[in-house]
Design a protein around this motif. Structure first.
Motif, PDB file in Angstrom:
ATOM      1  N   ALA A   1      34.208  38.252  37.896  1.00 50.83           N
ATOM      2  CA  ALA A   1      35.375  38.850  38.210  1.00 50.83           C
ATOM      3  C   ALA A   1      36.243  39.418  37.149  1.00 50.83           C
ATOM      4  CB  ALA A   1      36.295  38.044  38.889  1.00 50.83           C
ATOM      5  N   VAL A   2      36.233  38.718  35.982  1.00 53.72           N
ATOM      6  CA  VAL A   2      36.674  39.385  34.823  1.00 53.72           C
ATOM      7  C   VAL A   2      36.043  40.443  34.238  1.00 53.72           C
ATOM      8  CG1 VAL A   2      37.302  39.130  32.427  1.00 53.72           C
ATOM      9  CG2 VAL A   2      37.707  37.035  33.960  1.00 53.72           C
TER      10      VAL A   2
ATOM     11  N   ASN B   1      44.181  45.186  36.856  1.00 55.70           N
ATOM     12  CA  ASN B   1      44.464  43.862  36.395  1.00 55.70           C
ATOM     13  C   ASN B   1      44.640  42.692  37.632  1.00 55.70           C
ATOM     14  OD1 ASN B   1      46.772  44.871  37.491  1.00 55.70           O
ATOM     15  ND2 ASN B   1      47.999  44.687  35.777  1.00 55.70           N
ATOM     16  N   SER B   2      44.064  43.362  38.607  1.00 47.59           N
ATOM     17  CA  SER B   2      43.668  42.318  39.852  1.00 47.59           C
ATOM     18  C   SER B   2      42.893  42.681  40.767  1.00 47.59           C
ATOM     19  CB  SER B   2      45.204  42.217  40.615  1.00 47.59           C
ATOM     20  OG  SER B   2      45.768  43.702  40.972  1.00 47.59           O
TER      21      SER B   2
ATOM     22  N   GLY C   1      42.381  37.006  49.882  1.00 48.58           N
ATOM     23  CA  GLY C   1      43.249  36.551  48.836  1.00 48.58           C
ATOM     24  C   GLY C   1      43.345  37.655  47.613  1.00 48.58           C
ATOM     25  N   LEU C   2      43.852  37.230  46.785  1.00 43.71           N
ATOM     26  CA  LEU C   2      44.187  38.074  45.620  1.00 43.71           C
ATOM     27  C   LEU C   2      44.118  37.385  44.263  1.00 43.71           C
ATOM     28  CD1 LEU C   2      46.127  40.317  44.074  1.00 43.71           C
ATOM     29  CD2 LEU C   2      47.859  39.033  45.356  1.00 43.71           C
ATOM     30  N   VAL C   3      43.491  37.903  43.288  1.00 43.94           N
ATOM     31  CA  VAL C   3      43.391  37.276  41.974  1.00 43.94           C
ATOM     32  C   VAL C   3      43.875  38.139  40.793  1.00 43.94           C
ATOM     33  CG1 VAL C   3      41.758  35.660  42.287  1.00 43.94           C
ATOM     34  CG2 VAL C   3      41.192  37.621  41.415  1.00 43.94           C
ATOM     35  N   THR C   4      44.603  37.675  40.108  1.00 46.33           N
ATOM     36  CA  THR C   4      44.990  38.699  39.003  1.00 46.33           C
ATOM     37  C   THR C   4      44.870  38.288  37.421  1.00 46.33           C
ATOM     38  OG1 THR C   4      47.255  37.363  38.317  1.00 46.33           O
ATOM     39  CG2 THR C   4      47.296  39.053  40.084  1.00 46.33           C
TER      40      THR C   4
ATOM     41  N   ALA D   1      37.109  32.111  44.981  1.00 44.60           N
ATOM     42  CA  ALA D   1      37.866  31.359  46.110  1.00 44.60           C
ATOM     43  C   ALA D   1      38.849  30.246  45.872  1.00 44.60           C
ATOM     44  CB  ALA D   1      36.958  31.156  47.135  1.00 44.60           C
ATOM     45  N   SER D   2      38.429  29.820  44.589  1.00 48.50           N
ATOM     46  CA  SER D   2      39.096  28.378  44.129  1.00 48.50           C
ATOM     47  C   SER D   2      40.518  28.697  43.531  1.00 48.50           C
ATOM     48  CB  SER D   2      38.249  27.691  43.456  1.00 48.50           C
ATOM     49  OG  SER D   2      37.950  28.337  42.179  1.00 48.50           O
TER      50      SER D   2
END
Ligand code: ADP
Ligand code: MG
Lengths: 219, 374, 215
Positions: free
Chosen positions: B271-272, B281-282, B294-297, B310-311
């Motif tokens: 992901a990074v 940045n997300s 969902g969403l990760v930043t 997911a975690s």
């Protein structure tokens, strides 16, 4: 039918008819011509003397309300019988349409046309002959046509004041209860009136400046 | 209420004024026909009350083919208002208003009470105006009478052909307001022809844009402003009007349609890498059906090394919909101190993304054009 | 003189009756003809030509032609006057009907009037002002020409005029001619007054006091 043909073939009737047609034409044309010579200048004069227009037109139209036959009859005490009283009465009758149309025709000339004529340095006289009369021509002609047709009709009554004309033949038919004579006098005078209406109508249109012609005329 | 099926009208000269027109007008609907001059609006309207007859196709009113009506009966059952107002100058106001009821054989008492009921609806006192003649009224008052004359026999359907077109702008607006008020109360079906887009936008439930005898676009005023079908409509609606309504811009018009996404079972390192590669940045987390999960930043990923997307993803955050007004989305984002909002449809499928930058851009562009226009 | 006055009154009555019947019949025929040609444009030219031609026929000849068929009866006089009156009535009806604002017709049809209702409730009332001009002209023509109809045995003031001509009695001519002229003038002005009376208030010039400035 036979009786009619008999009358029409009769050389005496034919000779009479020829004289009467000429008499009729002379009577009508003389009175209309005189009326035109008087009424056109008078109409122009009235446009220059507005205040008099309404009273003059009223008086002239009063003459028209008199039954034509009465006007003819009035002439007898003054002028006796013959063509003179007939022409005088018919002349008076013919005045109104020509006078009225000359007056309204010139009145109706677009003031802008008048002003530009003035602006380019026309004299009164030049303006009358080069601008006003040409523009009013059709209306004046239509007055002359109406008068002529009317006068050809009323000239038949001239017979009552001994001026001759086709009225003589018709009246003869009345007194003799002769269909032949009525036809012999009535048909030519009717044709004369119809022809005058048609011919002068054509002339009216033909003599109208092309720029003023409209598709459907009428008065 | 009114249904056009493949309706065409060719005039005697061979000119095809209406060409294969299909349209359904609902009961109680206020429909405006608008389009350039000569596009067939009037012809279309006059075919409804058979002042013109279609040369092809069928028109039905209340499910019945209008050709099966007696034209005179049909017209008496439909209100009709024309631009020239058409009040009869030799009849008093009352006589004008009660004309159709009279043709229908109402008795005098019923007609009079109808007149007295109608006149106040357009702000005219029956006592004062009943016995006046049309020329004793101003243009605006005359057309008010024109409108209630059309309502007199209680038709369900009313046809109006540019009824306010000849009035001055101020009078026109006040008549529009009154008509709108009347319509809210009476719920008639109104077919209204106009060439004035402001009028159509103000009055219509639906606008039918016509071009060359055909229906070009049918839309509510909102839709029309937001989604003009093509350049012709946009031109017709007017660029300035589109721009002048930034509050009408919708999210879908400015959103980024392919936001960067990631599967929930991807590893964090991956992901990074994706973020770095795509310079974001997300990441939005979606399943194989594009459903937003969902969403990760980048900030959150910095401190965690292991596990799947997911975690760590956030599952609670504000979202918006494509139909939402841009302005609402902007406020939502502003209040939540966010830089972006995912756009999901009603099934939760991700369809786009709006960021503060794109929003500010769009709004300022609209406002700026507006300022320039005025 | 008293019995003369009675006689003149009676003849004036005959004169008027003659003229008015002619106008009445001309209305009965001319108005439908005018309506007809307003709906069939092809007929306009020919019909107007014919009624105009009737007007052109000299009275004496016309009386003669009519007499061939109808003899020496009042019918002859009325018939000739009828044909003279036709032109103004047909023409003014035609002009009146065709000059009605098309918006009026559209409004009438649009609200469900039949053709007959449109004609009766809208076109004719609105054409009336122009038709009255024609009716006035017809009446003036009829009253003015009625004198000559005495020749055909129609009675009227013409009898005095013709008798006066026969006996060369100016007073007798005047006794017929003056009332006849007065009748013609009265027809002109009387019908003018009637016109104003018959013009619906909505078609007359507005009194400024009635106008209110508001939307
Ligand atoms: N009675 C008619 N005869 C022939 N052509 C007509 C007639 N009425 C309208 N047209 C033509 O049909 C087209 C559509 O006219 P119309 O429906 O009045 O347009 P709009 O109301 O949209 O301005 C125009 O080109 C017009 O010239
Ligand atoms: Mg139109």
């Amino acid at each position: 039918m036979n009786e009619i043909l008999q009358v029409l073939k009769d050389p005496q009737t034919q000779a009479m008819l020829r004289t009467q047609v000429v008499q009729h034409l002379v009577l009508s044309l003389t009175s209309v011509l005189l009326a035109t010579l008087v009424a056109v200048p008078a109409g122009i004069w009235l446009t220059r003397h507005e205040r008099l227009a309404s009273p003059v037109l009223t008086v002239v139209s009063l003459v028209q309300t008199l039954p034509s036959i009465a006007l003819l009859a009035f002439m007898i005490p003054f002028m006796g019988i013959g063509s003179a009283p007939a022409i005088t009465a018919l002349f008076l009758y013919a005045l109104l349409p020509i006078l009225r149309n000359t007056y309204t025709g010139i009145q109706g000339v677009d003031p802008a046309a008048r002003e530009s004529a003035r602006g380019m340095g026309m004299t009164d006289r030049q303006m009358l002959f080069m601008v006003e009369l040409p523009l009013a021509f059709r209306v004046i002609m239509s007055g002359i046509r109406v008068s002529t047709v009317m006068i050809i009709g009323w000239a038949t009554l001239a017979a009552f004041v001994g001026a001759g004309g086709l009225g003589d033949m018709v009246l003869m038919g009345f007194s003799m209860v002769s269909t032949g004579h009525i036809i012999a006098g009535g048909v030519p005078v009717t044709l004369m009136a119809l022809l005058a209406d048609y011919g002068l109508g054509r002339l009216e249109r033909a003599a109208t400046p092309a720029g003023l012609r409209v598709s459907e005329g009428g008065h | 209420m009114v249904r056009f099926e493949h309706v065409s009208k060719t005039y005697a000269g061979g000119h095809k004024a209406v060409d294969d027109l299909n349209l359904e007008i609902e009961r109680g609907e206020f429909v405006c026909f608008i389009g350039p001059s000569g596009c067939g609006k009037t012809t279309t309207m006059k075919m409804i009350n058979r002042l013109h007859e279609p040369t092809a196709g069928t028109i039905s009113v209340n499910g019945k083919d209008i050709m099966q009506f007696d034209p005179v009966e049909l017209r008496r059952s439909i209100g009709y208002v024309i631009q020239q107002i058409g009040l009869f100058p030799h009849m008093t106001i009352a006589q004008n208003v009660e004309l159709v009821p009279k043709l229908l054989g109402w008795d005098a008492a019923r007609r009079k009470s109808r007149v007295d009921e109608l006149m106040p609806m357009v702000g005219l006192d029956p006592e004062e105006y009943r016995d006046r003649y049309p020329k004793e009224l101003s243009g605006g008052q005359q057309q008010r009478i024109g409108v209630i004359r059309a309502l007199a026999a209680e038709p369900e359907l009313i046809l109006m052909d540019e009824p306010f077109g000849a009035l001055d702008p101020i009078t026109r607006e006040s008549l529009q307001d009154e008509l709108k008020r009347l319509q809210a109360k009476l719920k008639k079906t109104i077919v209204f022809v106009t060439h004035d887009m402001d009028e159509a936008l103000k009055l219509a439930d639906r606008i039918v844009i016509m071009k060359d005898g055909k229906v070009h676009q049918v839309a509510t005023p909102d839709e029309l402003l937001r989604h003009p079908k093509d350049e012709f409509v946009a031109q017709f609606v007017g660029r300035d009007r589109l721009a002048a309504a930034p509050e009408l811009l919708s999210v879908s018009e400015v959103m980024i349609r392919r936001p960067v996404t990631v599967d929930p079972d991807h590893g964090l390192a991956e992901a990074v890498v994706t973020m770095k590669k795509r310079r974001v940045n997300s990441l939005l987390v979606t399943d194989e059906n594009d459903r937003l999960l969902g969403l990760v930043t980048a900030n959150e990923l910095k401190n965690v090394q292991r596990g799947t997307v997911a975690s760590v993803m956030r599952t609670s955050f504000p979202v918006t919909t494509p139909d939402a007004r841009l302005q609402e989305a902007f406020e939502q984002m502003f209040l939540a101190h966010l830089e972006f909002l995912p756009v999901v449809d009603t099934d939760g499928i991700l369809v786009g993304l709006v960021t503060s930058t794109t929003m500010v851009d769009a709004l300022s562009r609209a406002l700026w054009t507006d300022g320039e226009a005025s | 003189m008293i019995h003369h006055a009675d006689r003149i009154m009676q003849m004036t009555g005959e004169h008027l009756q003659l003229a008015l019947f002619a106008v009445l019949y001309a209305l009965l025929a001319g108005v439908p003809i005018g309506i007809l040609i307003s709906r069939h444009k092809r007929l306009v030219g020919p019909v107007l030509w014919v009624v105009n031609a009737f007007q052109t026929i000299p009275a004496l000849a016309f009386i003669g032609f009519a007499m061939i068929f109808l003899g020496l009866t009042p019918a002859t006089g009325i018939t000739v006057l009828f044909f003279y009156c036709l032109m103004p009535i047909v023409r003014s009806t035609y002009t009146g009907i065709t000059s009605v604002d098309p918006a009026m017709i559209e409004a009438a049809e649009g609200m469900g009037m039949t053709r007959w209702q449109t004609l009766r409730m809208v076109q004719l009332p609105l054409a009336l002002t122009i038709m009255l001009v024609g009716i006035r002209l017809a009446t003036v023509i009829a009253v003015g020409s009625a004198s000559i109809m005495s020749l055909a045995g129609a009675g009227g003031l013409g009898q005095l005029i013709f008798a006066g001509i026969d006996r060369v009695q100016t007073r007798m001519i005047l006794a017929g001619a003056l009332p006849a002229a007065l009748l013609a003038i009265a027809a002109e002005f009387g019908i003018g007054a009637l016109e104003r009376m018959l013009t619906p208030r909505g078609l007359r010039a507005v009194k400024p006091t009635l106008r209110r400035e508001s939307v």
